[in-house]
Motif scaffolding. Structure first.
Motif, PDB file in Angstrom:
ATOM      1  N   THR A 129       0.683  -1.199   0.511  1.00  0.00           N
ATOM      2  CA  THR A 129      -0.001  -0.483   0.046  1.00  0.00           C
ATOM      3  C   THR A 129       0.919   1.386  -0.632  1.00  0.00           C
ATOM      4  N   LEU A 130       2.086   1.027   0.726  1.00  0.00           N
ATOM      5  CA  LEU A 130       2.750   2.367   0.813  1.00  0.00           C
ATOM      6  C   LEU A 130       3.457   2.862  -0.617  1.00  0.00           C
ATOM      7  N   ALA A 131       4.098   1.621  -1.689  1.00  0.00           N
ATOM      8  CA  ALA A 131       4.415   1.318  -2.801  1.00  0.00           C
ATOM      9  C   ALA A 131       3.446   1.944  -3.406  1.00  0.00           C
ATOM     10  N   ALA A 183       0.943   3.978  -3.151  1.00  0.00           N
ATOM     11  CA  ALA A 183       0.337   5.610  -2.644  1.00  0.00           C
ATOM     12  C   ALA A 183       1.597   6.542  -2.882  1.00  0.00           C
ATOM     13  N   ALA A 184       3.357   6.266  -3.019  1.00  0.00           N
ATOM     14  CA  ALA A 184       4.220   6.715  -3.578  1.00  0.00           C
ATOM     15  C   ALA A 184       4.128   6.302  -4.962  1.00  0.00           C
ATOM     16  N   ARG A 185       3.344   5.718  -5.439  1.00  0.00           N
ATOM     17  CA  ARG A 185       3.705   5.229  -6.976  1.00  0.00           C
ATOM     18  C   ARG A 185       2.502   5.299  -7.952  1.00  0.00           C
ATOM     19  N   PRO A 186       1.435   6.765  -8.300  1.00  0.00           N
ATOM     20  CA  PRO A 186       0.575   6.374  -8.510  1.00  0.00           C
ATOM     21  C   PRO A 186       0.208   5.872  -9.734  1.00  0.00           C
ATOM     22  N   ALA A 187       1.651   5.694 -10.379  1.00  0.00           N
ATOM     23  CA  ALA A 187       1.521   5.295 -11.711  1.00  0.00           C
ATOM     24  C   ALA A 187       0.889   3.745 -12.259  1.00  0.00           C
ATOM     25  N   GLY A 188       1.913   2.939 -11.004  1.00  0.00           N
ATOM     26  CA  GLY A 188       2.048   1.662  -9.819  1.00  0.00           C
ATOM     27  C   GLY A 188       0.440   1.165  -9.329  1.00  0.00           C
ATOM     28  N   ARG A 189      -0.531   2.330  -9.540  1.00  0.00           N
ATOM     29  CA  ARG A 189      -1.073   2.015  -8.433  1.00  0.00           C
ATOM     30  C   ARG A 189      -2.131   0.633  -8.593  1.00  0.00           C
ATOM     31  N   ARG A 190      -2.797   0.776  -9.965  1.00  0.00           N
ATOM     32  CA  ARG A 190      -3.169  -0.268 -10.597  1.00  0.00           C
ATOM     33  C   ARG A 190      -2.857  -1.248 -11.126  1.00  0.00           C
ATOM     34  N   ALA A 191      -1.767  -1.198 -10.679  1.00  0.00           N
ATOM     35  CA  ALA A 191      -0.823  -2.943 -11.059  1.00  0.00           C
ATOM     36  C   ALA A 191      -0.959  -3.755  -9.640  1.00  0.00           C
ATOM     37  N   LEU A 192      -1.304  -2.985  -8.562  1.00  0.00           N
ATOM     38  CA  LEU A 192      -0.943  -3.044  -7.239  1.00  0.00           C
ATOM     39  C   LEU A 192      -1.253  -3.115  -6.026  1.00  0.00           C
ATOM     40  N   ALA A 193      -2.590  -2.753  -7.080  1.00  0.00           N
ATOM     41  CA  ALA A 193      -3.644  -2.199  -5.562  1.00  0.00           C
ATOM     42  C   ALA A 193      -4.878  -3.423  -5.247  1.00  0.00           C
ATOM     43  N   ILE A 194      -4.664  -4.128  -6.611  1.00  0.00           N
ATOM     44  CA  ILE A 194      -5.530  -5.679  -6.754  1.00  0.00           C
ATOM     45  C   ILE A 194      -4.449  -6.777  -5.984  1.00  0.00           C
ATOM     46  N   PRO A 195      -3.291  -7.154  -6.248  1.00  0.00           N
ATOM     47  CA  PRO A 195      -2.651  -8.177  -5.716  1.00  0.00           C
ATOM     48  C   PRO A 195      -3.029  -7.444  -3.446  1.00  0.00           C
ATOM     49  N   THR A 196      -2.262  -5.668  -3.872  1.00  0.00           N
ATOM     50  CA  THR A 196      -2.140  -5.506  -1.925  1.00  0.00           C
ATOM     51  C   THR A 196      -3.662  -5.798  -1.769  1.00  0.00           C
ATOM     52  N   LEU A 197      -4.899  -6.052  -2.180  1.00  0.00           N
ATOM     53  CA  LEU A 197      -5.952  -5.993  -1.495  1.00  0.00           C
ATOM     54  C   LEU A 197      -6.080  -7.495  -1.256  1.00  0.00           C
ATOM     55  N   LEU A 228     -10.514  10.935  -5.768  1.00  0.00           N
ATOM     56  CA  LEU A 228     -10.376  10.530  -4.334  1.00  0.00           C
ATOM     57  C   LEU A 228      -8.971   9.418  -4.836  1.00  0.00           C
ATOM     58  N   ALA A 229      -8.701   9.130  -5.599  1.00  0.00           N
ATOM     59  CA  ALA A 229      -8.327   7.787  -5.795  1.00  0.00           C
ATOM     60  C   ALA A 229      -6.934   8.357  -4.564  1.00  0.00           C
ATOM     61  N   PRO A 230      -6.072  10.004  -4.943  1.00  0.00           N
ATOM     62  CA  PRO A 230      -4.722   9.381  -4.535  1.00  0.00           C
ATOM     63  C   PRO A 230      -5.316   9.310  -2.818  1.00  0.00           C
ATOM     64  N   ALA A 231      -6.329  10.280  -2.443  1.00  0.00           N
ATOM     65  CA  ALA A 231      -6.284  10.603  -0.416  1.00  0.00           C
ATOM     66  C   ALA A 231      -6.547   8.844  -0.733  1.00  0.00           C
ATOM     67  N   LEU A 232      -7.824   8.466  -1.276  1.00  0.00           N
ATOM     68  CA  LEU A 232      -7.927   7.003  -0.069  1.00  0.00           C
ATOM     69  C   LEU A 232      -6.608   6.363  -0.170  1.00  0.00           C
ATOM     70  N   ALA A 233      -5.646   6.331  -1.626  1.00  0.00           N
ATOM     71  CA  ALA A 233      -4.375   5.845  -1.186  1.00  0.00           C
ATOM     72  C   ALA A 233      -3.257   5.827  -0.145  1.00  0.00           C
ATOM     73  N   VAL A 234      -3.504   7.110   0.661  1.00  0.00           N
ATOM     74  CA  VAL A 234      -2.172   7.493   1.061  1.00  0.00           C
ATOM     75  C   VAL A 234      -3.169   7.489   2.391  1.00  0.00           C
ATOM     76  N   ALA A 235      -4.503   7.847   2.801  1.00  0.00           N
ATOM     77  CA  ALA A 235      -5.866   7.056   3.872  1.00  0.00           C
ATOM     78  C   ALA A 235      -5.479   5.384   4.108  1.00  0.00           C
ATOM     79  N   ALA A 236      -4.840   5.139   3.030  1.00  0.00           N
ATOM     80  CA  ALA A 236      -4.782   3.169   3.431  1.00  0.00           C
ATOM     81  C   ALA A 236      -3.466   3.255   3.843  1.00  0.00           C
ATOM     82  N   ALA A 237      -2.549   4.230   3.095  1.00  0.00           N
ATOM     83  CA  ALA A 237      -1.224   3.833   3.437  1.00  0.00           C
ATOM     84  C   ALA A 237      -0.345   3.649   4.881  1.00  0.00           C
ATOM     85  N   ALA A 238      -1.392   5.378   5.224  1.00  0.00           N
ATOM     86  CA  ALA A 238      -1.637   6.073   6.983  1.00  0.00           C
ATOM     87  C   ALA A 238      -2.070   4.286   8.026  1.00  0.00           C
ATOM     88  N   VAL A 239      -3.212   4.084   7.548  1.00  0.00           N
ATOM     89  CA  VAL A 239      -4.094   2.862   8.162  1.00  0.00           C
ATOM     90  C   VAL A 239      -3.106   1.501   8.031  1.00  0.00           C
TER      91      VAL A 239
END
Length: 156
Positions: free
Chosen positions: A28-30, A32-46, A124-135
């Motif tokens: 999740t930190l990765a 949030a830090a790399r928005p371009a990679g968020r689509r690739a990382l989000a589902i496996p991380t979930l 909202l995606a970047p803000a949600l990603a940062v919130a998810a990373a913080a949690v």
């Protein structure tokens, strides 16, 4: 008490929590830090976070079973159990935020000229990603805090 090859089930299940939730926090930190990679990382991380969150009540149940078989009831075990009660709500919030990130990043395609084009991610995606990373960081810290008290209970 459930056992596997003579070992209590609790320490075996706990390893799923200890590995999966912090690993999801790093993912999740990765993301949030790399928005371009968020689509690739989000589902496996979930999926990793979901596996860790599912393991939490299994670890709690097996921990209570183990605790009932122990004689005397150490105050360290009681402390470990009390700390563990914080993890499930935090893990559920973590998974919910990750699911929101996935949903915000994968909006319904927009039809243009007869064919569907990918919709841009929600604002909202970047803000949600940062919130998810913080949690996620909080969840990982809880895992360490709870695990330390459990290890102290076993080795003291």
């Amino acid at each position: 008490m459930y056992t596997v090859a003579g070992l209590p089930l609790h320490p075996l299940i706990v390893h799923a929590v200890v590995v999966l939730l912090p690993l999801a926090a790093v993912g999740t930190l990765a993301a949030a830090a790399r928005p371009a990679g968020r689509r690739a990382l989000a589902i496996p991380t979930l999926l990793v976070a979901l596996g860790g969150a599912v393991a939490v009540p299994l670890a709690s149940t097996s921990g209570w079973q183990l605790r009932r078989t122990m004689e005397g009831g150490s105050p360290l075990v009681a402390e470990h159990a009390a700390r563990a009660s914080y993890l499930l709500p935090a893990a559920v919030l973590f998974v919910a935020l990750l699911a929101a990130v996935v949903f915000a990043d994968r909006r319904v395609p927009v039809a243009a000229g007869g064919h569907a084009e990918p919709a841009p991610p929600s604002r909202l995606a970047p803000a949600l990603a940062v919130a998810a990373a913080a949690v996620g960081v909080v969840v990982a810290a809880l895992v360490v805090w709870i695990g330390h008290s459990g290890a102290s209970a076993v080795w003291s």
